[in-house]
Design a protein around this motif. Sequence first.
Motif, PDB file in Angstrom:
ATOM      1  N   PRO A   1       6.106  -5.920  -2.965  1.00  0.00           N
ATOM      2  CA  PRO A   1       6.605  -5.301  -1.742  1.00  0.00           C
ATOM      3  C   PRO A   1       7.950  -5.835  -1.316  1.00  0.00           C
ATOM      4  O   PRO A   1       8.625  -5.214  -0.524  1.00  0.00           O
ATOM      5  N   GLN A   2       8.354  -7.011  -1.825  1.00  0.00           N
ATOM      6  CA  GLN A   2       9.634  -7.572  -1.427  1.00  0.00           C
ATOM      7  C   GLN A   2      10.711  -7.306  -2.468  1.00  0.00           C
ATOM      8  O   GLN A   2      11.793  -7.855  -2.409  1.00  0.00           O
ATOM      9  N   THR A   3      10.418  -6.482  -3.455  1.00  0.00           N
ATOM     10  CA  THR A   3      11.394  -6.199  -4.498  1.00  0.00           C
ATOM     11  C   THR A   3      12.593  -5.473  -3.906  1.00  0.00           C
ATOM     12  O   THR A   3      12.451  -4.496  -3.195  1.00  0.00           O
ATOM     13  N   ALA A   4      13.770  -5.975  -4.220  1.00  0.00           N
ATOM     14  CA  ALA A   4      15.000  -5.312  -3.797  1.00  0.00           C
ATOM     15  C   ALA A   4      15.430  -4.350  -4.885  1.00  0.00           C
ATOM     16  O   ALA A   4      15.531  -4.717  -6.038  1.00  0.00           O
ATOM     17  N   THR A   5      15.643  -3.107  -4.513  1.00  0.00           N
ATOM     18  CA  THR A   5      16.038  -2.121  -5.504  1.00  0.00           C
ATOM     19  C   THR A   5      17.496  -2.307  -5.867  1.00  0.00           C
ATOM     20  O   THR A   5      18.274  -2.900  -5.142  1.00  0.00           O
ATOM     21  N   ALA A   6      17.845  -1.713  -6.989  1.00  0.00           N
ATOM     22  CA  ALA A   6      19.233  -1.813  -7.439  1.00  0.00           C
ATOM     23  C   ALA A   6      20.182  -1.029  -6.551  1.00  0.00           C
ATOM     24  O   ALA A   6      21.379  -1.169  -6.659  1.00  0.00           O
ATOM     25  N   TYR A   7      19.636  -0.204  -5.650  1.00  0.00           N
ATOM     26  CA  TYR A   7      20.520   0.487  -4.721  1.00  0.00           C
ATOM     27  C   TYR A   7      21.259  -0.510  -3.837  1.00  0.00           C
ATOM     28  O   TYR A   7      22.334  -0.243  -3.351  1.00  0.00           O
TER      29      TYR A   7
ATOM     30  N   LYS B   1       0.828  -1.205   0.000  1.00  0.00           N
ATOM     31  CA  LYS B   1       0.000   0.000   0.000  1.00  0.00           C
ATOM     32  C   LYS B   1       0.865   1.258   0.000  1.00  0.00           C
ATOM     33  O   LYS B   1       0.577   2.232  -0.726  1.00  0.00           O
ATOM     34  N   THR B   2       1.930   1.252   0.807  1.00  0.00           N
ATOM     35  CA  THR B   2       2.821   2.417   0.860  1.00  0.00           C
ATOM     36  C   THR B   2       3.518   2.639  -0.468  1.00  0.00           C
ATOM     37  O   THR B   2       3.688   3.775  -0.920  1.00  0.00           O
ATOM     38  N   THR B   3       3.910   1.547  -1.124  1.00  0.00           N
ATOM     39  CA  THR B   3       4.582   1.658  -2.419  1.00  0.00           C
ATOM     40  C   THR B   3       3.632   2.208  -3.480  1.00  0.00           C
ATOM     41  O   THR B   3       4.000   3.072  -4.279  1.00  0.00           O
ATOM     42  N   VAL B   4       2.389   1.719  -3.492  1.00  0.00           N
ATOM     43  CA  VAL B   4       1.417   2.176  -4.487  1.00  0.00           C
ATOM     44  C   VAL B   4       1.067   3.645  -4.273  1.00  0.00           C
ATOM     45  O   VAL B   4       0.897   4.411  -5.226  1.00  0.00           O
ATOM     46  N   LYS B   5       0.983   4.079  -3.016  1.00  0.00           N
ATOM     47  CA  LYS B   5       0.677   5.480  -2.716  1.00  0.00           C
ATOM     48  C   LYS B   5       1.804   6.416  -3.146  1.00  0.00           C
ATOM     49  O   LYS B   5       1.591   7.623  -3.283  1.00  0.00           O
TER      50      LYS B   5
END
Length: 983
Positions: free
Chosen positions: A808-814, A442-446
């Motif tokens: 929601p569990q996606t790890a960013t390239a950072y 929800k936080t990511t979509v917002k």
Amino acid sequence: LMKRFYSSSVSEDLGCRRGEFSRKHYGSVELLISSDADGAIQRAGRFRVENGSSGENTDYAPGTWHRTDVHLENPEYHTRWYFKYFLGKVHQNYIGTDAEKNPFLLSVVLSDQNKQRIPQYHSILWRKTGTQKICLPYSPTKTLSVKSILSAMSLDKFEKSPREIFHPEIQKDLLVLEEQEGSVNFKFGVLYAKDGQLTDDEMFSNETGSESFQRFLHLLGDTITLKGWSGYRGGLDTKNDTTGTCSIYTVFQGHEIMFHVSTMLPYSRENKQQVERKRHIGNDIVTIIFQEGEESSPAFKPSMIRSHFTHIFALVRYNKQNDSYRLKIFSEESVPLFGPPLPSPPVFTNHQEFRDFVLVKLINGEKATLETPTFSQKRQRTLDMLIRSLYQDMMPDLHKVNNMLNRRSFSDVLPESPKSTRKKEEARQAEFVRLGQALKLKTTVKGDTTANLTTTSFCKKEPWESQSFCSNFPHEVVCADSWGQSLLVSTDAGILLIDDGQPSVQVFDKTLQIKQMNVLEALDLLIARTDKGKDSRILVFRLRAIQRDVETKKMIRSKYDCRDNKLERTKGCHLYAINTHHGSELRIVVAIRNKLLLVTRKYNSHNTLTSTSLLSSPESPVEKFQYIREICLSDPPVVMTLVDGPTGDSDNMICVAYRHQFDLVNESTGESYRLHHVETNRVNFVAAIDVYEDGEAGLLLCYNYVCQYRKVYPFSGGSPLVQPSAYDFHFSWNQVPYAVVCAFPYVLAFTTDSIEIRLAVNGNLVHTAVVPELQLVASRSDIYFKATAAVSGSSDSSYKEMGSKSSPQTATAYEKPEFPLPSLEGEVPCKNLYKIPLSNLVGRSIERPLKSPLAPKVITTTSSGVTSLPVMHSLSLPRMEIKEIASRTRKELLGLLDEPITKTESAQKLKTIPRRQSDPKQGAVRSSSSDRIISSSFEGYSERRHPSTSSDPDTLANREESSPSSYPFQVISLCDEDIVDLK
């Protein structure tokens, strides 16, 4: 070179090895007064003005300050721990009250450090003063208690012991607490000012902007229609067009940015003050002022704008003649320093670089403004209210919870309990994780978290990226120091001299155990502390004697060959320190339990600089050292650093750390003065680093998680002035380091599995690099470290979870490190030596008095009479050095082929010349005598240039005699190709 070295100042000497530490590059505070057209004073205010000038002179002289690294400070992907490491995973939360009856919350999770198979405890302490974050190492055999974690955070006394919270809904409340640190999205004002406009009413009344202003807006972002806009709106109306129909919007490094453009907000002919426009731009923390007109026209001043909320103004001017932008930054006096500093002159001809610089500067500026009293006090009141409300809601329910669950350790999430209890706990954990993952989605979509990095263009090479120096290094490293481009390493197998691309050379055998060393190339000295306990000593060697042994392969020295190299009265020493600058003399302070011995080596400008005197001097330099005095301390020092006084006459000092304090000791009198007292039960001293800011001495005191900067003023009446100063600051590391290295503008902390990189000027986090099994080896000039890597090379198997952007569990390239991954199961681990060039960190070319002792000095001749080229082993070559290599190669090859030779002879001779190859992974230059590419390409090129000529050897020989210069030009062309590959 040596005379120039000795005549330099302390700050200049350290500057060439650590970079320049100066806050002048971030502007100076000025009183700015604005007046109307009649000259009447309207308003005044104190602002820090950044105009790219490093001094009071504002003529923008080129070359005064070129270093500008553009980094987001305290980036959310490194600071938003709860969202990154906790939310959607099984973790534990505790609540309690401290000795002052202030409630606090503690969150702990056992997580994998950036998918690097390094388990760690991430801990967050939530208090009304803000959050404190630390990492603690995981041990499968040692459990971790709540009190031990709080003790590491300097919280030892409680009014009520912490109790665990089991409600899954606590995740919502903790996410709200983390959001109080500041928004991940930003809104910036953009105000258009015509030439000659001096009041905010005039600026806000501009209905339209010029063509250059429109191009500037197009550079900042995209024009979007507000009605129906679903992204970040920055307070603008997206339903009824009450705040205009269009606006400028962009996404930068995962952050959504909405610009409040004055000419796009509603305009009122009746309202001269344009309240509707001021309502938005006047409530923005950061505002861009785009001012038309020449440089000579009246310039904008922040006091022209009536706003108590705007703290930072960015003044932008466009020059049509050279199509460039000029930038000037005004920051309210209370705003802490933030980067990046403006280049000198602050003129940008590359528009994309200008856009990136402006956006990073404004984002960092807004974050810095949130630390001013105006905003920090509001945030503290909000946090206090939220935490107290949580405490009142949670504490009554906690008494009803089974005490058995409260006795769990962090190492075992599930306690040893009956089967029915375990099932209930498993069900609770499943609900806990489900709710956390739903919140994360929800936080990511917002849009309340930074977007995935795949939507940004953050792919530049960073200055801290490492290079391979020595692969598969099998020995245990005790200590080391750089010697030119080589590395002198003390290992369990003896003392080795290592250079990239060459086999290591043994200098001393393993009977000599060196625990601490310093290579002083300009003084032709090696200083070392050997053995341990009562047998430890300080030894001094001449570098040229060691180098002569290496070159001639005369012998490998042992412990018993060093009897003449021992300094008297140093038996039993456990620590020593030398002054970092050797302008008039070399000073060594040796610690023998609680005694300090001061030993000096005088520098004689008439005798020691000539080559004749160097050759005639004895092999052992011991007789050049003299014992000065002995100083007694109350306790044995753990850390020791020498601080040079401004005059060097009775004002040199020694900083020592013992018990719970840092003290300053006068070298001349032996008197000690309290510099800093550590208010914790346990102290782990790390370092005391002497820093010279604009020629004035200061100390960076590092202990536990803390780094303190203290200004040390000259002695006044026999005692140094060490009272608190406005220049002092402190910051905290996320993990306890075992070593800290200054490479300004950065300060690097080394832990067992990571390098934490912060800015020295404000302590803000820039990057955290995960490095498995990390060991710092040397850092006097270039930084060398040892780490593990898989034999099969890097693998991306740890990043299989990087799927859809909405997961929601996606790890960013950072999170993807630039260092090698640890070894995988079933593979044989090896340890490599890596190097971070200091020139990359400090942004300048580092001069070294001597070349590598392993580098070839002369051009040798083979048995066939062909001169072979010297092999270069530099990992990074500047453009001028590449040109010198190319020029030297041309001359040598031209001289080589002056005599007429046959095709067969030339092919045989050319095959002996090693071809220089560039390694695309390391950037290193390597040679291979077995490579035949040069000769074959040479022959093919010759035939292509003379297609009508017979390929008969005799005919070719005749042509060579008549045109001896044809082959050299062909060879030069091939060498130039090699140089291009190297670039």
